[in-house]
Design an enzyme around this catalytic site. Structure first.
Site, mmCIF file in Angstrom:
data_model
loop_
_atom_site.group_PDB
_atom_site.id
_atom_site.type_symbol
_atom_site.label_atom_id
_atom_site.label_comp_id
_atom_site.label_asym_id
_atom_site.label_seq_id
_atom_site.Cartn_x
_atom_site.Cartn_y
_atom_site.Cartn_z
ATOM 1 N N HIS A 67 -6.868 -47.054 14.714
ATOM 2 C CA HIS A 67 -6.787 -48.126 15.709
ATOM 3 C C HIS A 67 -7.962 -48.021 16.696
ATOM 4 C CE1 HIS A 67 -4.534 -50.766 18.640
ATOM 5 N NE2 HIS A 67 -5.349 -50.130 19.474
ATOM 6 N N GLU A 68 -8.215 -46.811 17.182
ATOM 7 C CA GLU A 68 -9.316 -46.625 18.140
ATOM 8 C C GLU A 68 -10.671 -46.858 17.461
ATOM 9 O OE1 GLU A 68 -8.388 -46.639 21.107
ATOM 10 O OE2 GLU A 68 -6.306 -46.142 20.677
ATOM 11 N N HIS A 71 -11.628 -50.491 17.638
ATOM 12 C CA HIS A 71 -12.290 -50.820 18.908
ATOM 13 C C HIS A 71 -13.753 -50.369 18.859
ATOM 14 C CE1 HIS A 71 -8.765 -52.026 21.177
ATOM 15 N NE2 HIS A 71 -8.149 -50.878 20.993
HETATM 16 ZN ZN LIG Z 1 -6.133 -50.391 21.379
#
Ligand SMILES: [Zn+2]
Ligand SMILES: [Zn+2]
Length: 150
Positions: A67-68, A71
Site C-alpha cells: 500500500h505504501e 503512494h
Molecule cells: Zn495510504
C-alpha cells in the site's frame, strides 16, 4: 526484524509487484499508533508500525508495505498519489494491495473496553464506554447511588 531487513523486504516487494526498484528509505516507527504505515513524501520515506508485524504477522505487513509503495511509486513519477486519486486506486488494484489496514487487536481491545457500574440500591447494572463520575450520576431507575464493579 530490524530496519535493514525491512529495507530489503521493501526492495524485494517493489521489484516483485511493481517491477521497479525502491531507492529510498524504509524504517520502523514505533510511535505510529493506529496506522500500519505511512509514506512521507518530503523525505521519500516509508514508515512501518512494528506492532503490526508483532500482532498480525507477515502477511498483514506485506499488505501495508505494498500500500505504501503505491503512494511512493506514484509520487516519485510525479503522479497524484493521494487516497482519493484515481491513479492510486488503480495501482492498488493492479498490485492487489489493501486499501486499508486492519485495526490492531490491541487497539480494538482498548476501544471495546467498558466500565461497569451497579446501583447500590436496586442492583441495576450499567455499562459505559467512558469513566463516569459516580458522584454526579445516579441510578436511572431509583436515583440510588452507583458504584464501579470489576
Ligand atoms: Zn495510504
Ligand atoms: Zn437503582
Amino acid at each position: 526484524m530490524n530496519d535493514i531487513q525491512l529495507q530489503r523486504l521493501v526492495s524485494d516487494l517493489s521489484k516483485q509487484f511493481f517491477q521497479k526498484s525502491f531507492k529510498d528509505q524504509a524504517v520502523f516507527n514505533s510511535r505510529l499508533r493506529t496506522t500500519g504505515g505511512r509514506y512521507l513524501p518530503d523525505k521519500r520515506t516509508i514508515e512501518i508500525n512494528p506492532k503490526y508485524l508483532a500482532e498480525l504477522g507477515m502477511d498483514e505487513m506485506v499488505g501495508i508495505i505494498k500500500h505504501e509503495l503505491c503512494h511512493y511509486h506514484l509520487h516519485i513519477t510525479g503522479k497524484p498519489f493521494g487516497h482519493g486519486d484515481k491513479a492510486f486506486k488503480t495501482l492498488l488494484k493492479e498490485t492487489n494491495s489493501p486499501r486499508h489496514c486492519q485495526p490492531l487487536p490491541s487497539e480494538v481491545d482498548k476501544l471495546s473496553l467498558v466500565y461497569k457500574y451497579k446501583c447500590q440500591s436496586c442492583g441495576q447494572l450499567y455499562k459505559r464506554r467512558r469513566k463516569v463520575n459516580i458522584n454526579r450520576y445516579s441510578c436511572g431507575h431509583c436515583k440510588g447511588k452507583i458504584s464501579p464493579v470489576n
